[in-house]
Design a protein around this motif. Structure first.
Motif, mmCIF file in Angstrom:
data_model
loop_
_atom_site.group_PDB
_atom_site.id
_atom_site.type_symbol
_atom_site.label_atom_id
_atom_site.label_comp_id
_atom_site.label_asym_id
_atom_site.label_seq_id
_atom_site.Cartn_x
_atom_site.Cartn_y
_atom_site.Cartn_z
ATOM 1 N N VAL A 68 0.842 -1.201 0.000
ATOM 2 C CA VAL A 68 0.000 0.000 0.000
ATOM 3 C C VAL A 68 0.877 1.250 0.000
ATOM 4 O O VAL A 68 0.600 2.228 -0.711
ATOM 5 N N VAL A 69 1.946 1.216 0.783
ATOM 6 C CA VAL A 69 2.875 2.343 0.833
ATOM 7 C C VAL A 69 3.484 2.594 -0.545
ATOM 8 O O VAL A 69 3.556 3.737 -1.026
ATOM 9 N N LEU A 70 3.922 1.520 -1.211
ATOM 10 C CA LEU A 70 4.508 1.651 -2.544
ATOM 11 C C LEU A 70 3.490 2.215 -3.534
ATOM 12 O O LEU A 70 3.818 3.089 -4.349
ATOM 13 N N THR A 71 2.249 1.738 -3.458
ATOM 14 C CA THR A 71 1.213 2.201 -4.384
ATOM 15 C C THR A 71 0.921 3.686 -4.194
ATOM 16 O O THR A 71 0.864 4.455 -5.160
ATOM 17 N N ILE A 72 0.760 4.118 -2.934
ATOM 18 C CA ILE A 72 0.469 5.530 -2.656
ATOM 19 C C ILE A 72 1.636 6.413 -3.093
ATOM 20 O O ILE A 72 1.448 7.469 -3.716
ATOM 21 N N ALA A 73 2.860 5.972 -2.769
ATOM 22 C CA ALA A 73 4.041 6.762 -3.139
ATOM 23 C C ALA A 73 4.197 6.850 -4.656
ATOM 24 O O ALA A 73 4.590 7.895 -5.191
ATOM 25 N N THR A 74 3.873 5.758 -5.366
ATOM 26 C CA THR A 74 3.965 5.773 -6.831
ATOM 27 C C THR A 74 2.940 6.729 -7.426
ATOM 28 O O THR A 74 3.256 7.486 -8.361
ATOM 29 N N LEU A 75 1.728 6.722 -6.910
ATOM 30 C CA LEU A 75 0.698 7.650 -7.395
ATOM 31 C C LEU A 75 1.109 9.095 -7.143
ATOM 32 O O LEU A 75 0.895 9.978 -7.989
ATOM 33 N N LEU A 76 1.714 9.340 -5.972
ATOM 34 C CA LEU A 76 2.223 10.679 -5.673
ATOM 35 C C LEU A 76 3.307 11.084 -6.679
ATOM 36 O O LEU A 76 3.305 12.211 -7.199
ATOM 37 N N ALA A 77 4.214 10.169 -6.958
ATOM 38 C CA ALA A 77 5.296 10.458 -7.909
ATOM 39 C C ALA A 77 4.750 10.702 -9.310
ATOM 40 O O ALA A 77 5.266 11.551 -10.046
ATOM 41 N N MET A 78 3.714 9.977 -9.690
ATOM 42 C CA MET A 78 3.099 10.200 -10.999
ATOM 43 C C MET A 78 2.554 11.621 -11.103
ATOM 44 O O MET A 78 2.725 12.297 -12.131
ATOM 45 N N GLY A 79 1.901 12.078 -10.032
ATOM 46 C CA GLY A 79 1.394 13.442 -10.016
ATOM 47 C C GLY A 79 2.513 14.469 -10.100
ATOM 48 O O GLY A 79 2.422 15.450 -10.852
ATOM 49 N N VAL A 80 3.584 14.235 -9.345
ATOM 50 C CA VAL A 80 4.723 15.160 -9.362
ATOM 51 C C VAL A 80 5.352 15.205 -10.754
ATOM 52 O O VAL A 80 5.658 16.289 -11.282
ATOM 53 N N CYS A 81 5.529 14.036 -11.375
ATOM 54 C CA CYS A 81 6.166 13.990 -12.698
ATOM 55 C C CYS A 81 5.257 14.584 -13.772
ATOM 56 O O CYS A 81 5.751 15.181 -14.739
ATOM 57 N N ALA A 82 3.943 14.412 -13.618
ATOM 58 C CA ALA A 82 3.022 15.036 -14.570
ATOM 59 C C ALA A 82 3.138 16.554 -14.492
ATOM 60 O O ALA A 82 3.219 17.240 -15.523
ATOM 61 N N LEU A 83 3.180 17.097 -13.277
ATOM 62 C CA LEU A 83 3.335 18.549 -13.107
ATOM 63 C C LEU A 83 4.697 19.020 -13.617
ATOM 64 O O LEU A 83 4.800 20.086 -14.240
ATOM 65 N N LEU A 84 5.731 18.220 -13.357
ATOM 66 C CA LEU A 84 7.071 18.577 -13.836
ATOM 67 C C LEU A 84 7.112 18.617 -15.356
ATOM 68 O O LEU A 84 7.660 19.551 -15.959
ATOM 69 N N ALA A 85 6.514 17.613 -15.994
ATOM 70 C CA ALA A 85 6.499 17.573 -17.456
ATOM 71 C C ALA A 85 5.693 18.734 -18.032
ATOM 72 O O ALA A 85 6.085 19.336 -19.043
ATOM 73 N N MET A 86 4.586 19.074 -17.387
ATOM 74 C CA MET A 86 3.786 20.214 -17.838
ATOM 75 C C MET A 86 4.577 21.515 -17.702
ATOM 76 O O MET A 86 4.527 22.390 -18.578
ATOM 77 N N GLY A 87 5.328 21.653 -16.607
ATOM 78 C CA GLY A 87 6.163 22.835 -16.417
ATOM 79 C C GLY A 87 7.270 22.913 -17.455
ATOM 80 O O GLY A 87 7.587 24.002 -17.971
ATOM 81 N N ILE A 88 7.857 21.760 -17.792
ATOM 82 C CA ILE A 88 8.906 21.733 -18.812
ATOM 83 C C ILE A 88 8.346 22.199 -20.150
ATOM 84 O O ILE A 88 8.962 22.996 -20.869
ATOM 85 N N GLU A 89 7.159 21.715 -20.491
ATOM 86 C CA GLU A 89 6.545 22.135 -21.750
ATOM 87 C C GLU A 89 6.262 23.631 -21.766
ATOM 88 O O GLU A 89 6.513 24.314 -22.755
ATOM 89 N N ARG A 90 5.734 24.132 -20.626
ATOM 90 C CA ARG A 90 5.311 25.530 -20.571
ATOM 91 C C ARG A 90 6.502 26.487 -20.631
ATOM 92 O O ARG A 90 6.465 27.497 -21.345
ATOM 93 N N PHE A 91 7.565 26.188 -19.904
ATOM 94 C CA PHE A 91 8.652 27.155 -19.763
ATOM 95 C C PHE A 91 9.861 26.877 -20.655
ATOM 96 O O PHE A 91 10.681 27.765 -20.880
ATOM 97 N N ALA A 92 10.001 25.641 -21.146
ATOM 98 C CA ALA A 92 11.200 25.309 -21.919
ATOM 99 C C ALA A 92 10.937 25.081 -23.401
ATOM 100 O O ALA A 92 11.837 25.287 -24.222
ATOM 101 N N TYR A 93 9.713 24.636 -23.762
ATOM 102 C CA TYR A 93 9.464 24.266 -25.148
ATOM 103 C C TYR A 93 8.421 25.121 -25.859
ATOM 104 O O TYR A 93 8.465 25.236 -27.088
ATOM 105 N N ARG A 94 7.481 25.711 -25.125
ATOM 106 C CA ARG A 94 6.373 26.403 -25.802
ATOM 107 C C ARG A 94 6.868 27.546 -26.681
ATOM 108 O O ARG A 94 6.388 27.731 -27.798
ATOM 109 N N ARG A 95 7.822 28.321 -26.205
ATOM 110 C CA ARG A 95 8.327 29.448 -26.980
ATOM 111 C C ARG A 95 9.253 29.020 -28.111
ATOM 112 O O ARG A 95 9.646 29.847 -28.937
ATOM 113 N N LEU A 96 9.617 27.736 -28.125
ATOM 114 C CA LEU A 96 10.560 27.256 -29.136
ATOM 115 C C LEU A 96 9.891 26.418 -30.224
ATOM 116 O O LEU A 96 10.581 25.771 -31.011
#
Length: 316
Positions: A68-96
């Motif tokens: 259960v701990v692994l599952t919850i932590a993985t779901l948390l990491a998925m959310g963090v990585c989704a936000l990180l990827a969205m931030g990368i797109e917004r600030f690093a690639y959109r203007r390019l």
């Protein structure tokens, strides 16, 4: 035959991880025609975030089941990585998007270095032990004998393969049979026409990056679970190999990314296994990385579009 079956099992497990990572490359390339070379470091962030999440949950909720701990932590990491990827797109690639193709490439490499440096600051330079929640006890598949050990598989390997297969099937259904998938295909075909038809290209592109980040986080947890450790540099080489898998299958083609990942994993494992046997252990698993790049060179020379890719004529 035992050696062949063992290397085939290893290749399927490894290839399923490559395929999962390659999906992130191929989705972004299919829509924007750019290569996100920071994708492997999103994988690394997912694995280390999962590790930190597991440590916090274990500290504050010691009676929780480890799975259960692994599952919850993985779901948390998925959310963090989704936000990180969205931030990368917004600030690093959109203007390019309309910049020369070399600009997004340099931006992606710079992001990769930045993410690795941040990971070193947060989690240290040393590899960290990742808890083995699922059993790593070997399960014999063949009988074997005194000279040739039996082919084995672990519960972690089985779960890794099934999770990767389920994620790939889910993405195929998402792209082929949902409104979001139709929007992704429309933007990939022609963003301007798609916007005239009521599709918001920026929203579709951001969600595409987010989905790629979720898959990268899942792949990072799979890798860390199988190898028992996670570190700041763990995403670089798998990221390059996943890019090779995407090129092998036909970059921009979702089915191609899956097929390319599995094929690359099998080729690596069979090549390393049989080379190790032929040379009596002088060459073996330490040289399996060579096969990925040999495959990349051959594909780029003889079939640049990949196995499932289509040749596209350039407009005059």
């Amino acid at each position: 035959m035992d050696t062949f079956i063992q290397q085939l099992i290893n290749g399927l497990m490894l290839g399923s991880i490559y395929g999962l990572i390659a999906l992130g490359y191929t989705m972004v390339y299919g829509i924007l025609r750019i290569i996100n070379f920071a994708h492997g470091d999103i994988l690394m962030t997912g694995a280390l975030t999962t590790l930190s999440g597991m440590q916090l949950l274990t500290q504050h909720f010691p009676h929780l089941n480890a799975l259960v701990v692994l599952t919850i932590a993985t779901l948390l990491a998925m959310g963090v990585c989704a936000l990180l990827a969205m931030g990368i797109e917004r600030f690093a690639y959109r203007r390019l998007r309309n910049a020369p193709r070399l600009a997004p490439l340099i931006s992606g490499i710079g992001l990769s270095v930045l993410l690795q440096t941040c990971a070193m600051i947060i989690w240290s330079r040393n590899p960290l032990m990742f808890p083995q929640v699922l059993s790593m006890d070997p399960i014999a598949i063949t009988a074997g004998d005194a000279q040739h050990p039996p082919a084995i598989i672990t519960v972690t390997g089985i779960v890794t393969f099934l999770l990767a297969l389920s994620a790939m099937a889910g993405l195929w259904l998402l792209v082929g049979f949902t409104r979001l998938g139709r929007g992704m295909r429309a933007v990939a075909e022609n963003p301007r026409v798609a916007s005239l038809m009521g599709v918001n290209p920026n929203r579709i592109i951001t969600l595409t990056f987010a989905i790629g980040g979720v898959f990268a986080a899942l792949a990072g947890v799979m890798m860390a679970s199988n190898y028992g450790n996670a570190g700041f540099s763990m995403g670089f080489l798998p990221g390059i190999k996943a890019f090779t898998a995407a090129v092998l299958g036909g970059i921009g083609n979702i089915r191609g990314a899956m097929v390319g990942g599995v094929l690359l994993g099998i080729i690596e494992s069979l090549g390393a296994g049989y080379l190790g046997e032929l040379t009596h252990g002088v060459f073996g698993s330490n040289y399996q990385d060579v096969f990925a790049f040999i495959i990349l060179i051959l594909v780029l020379v003889f079939r640049p579009a990949g196995l499932l890719g289509e040749r596209v004529a350039q407009r005059a």
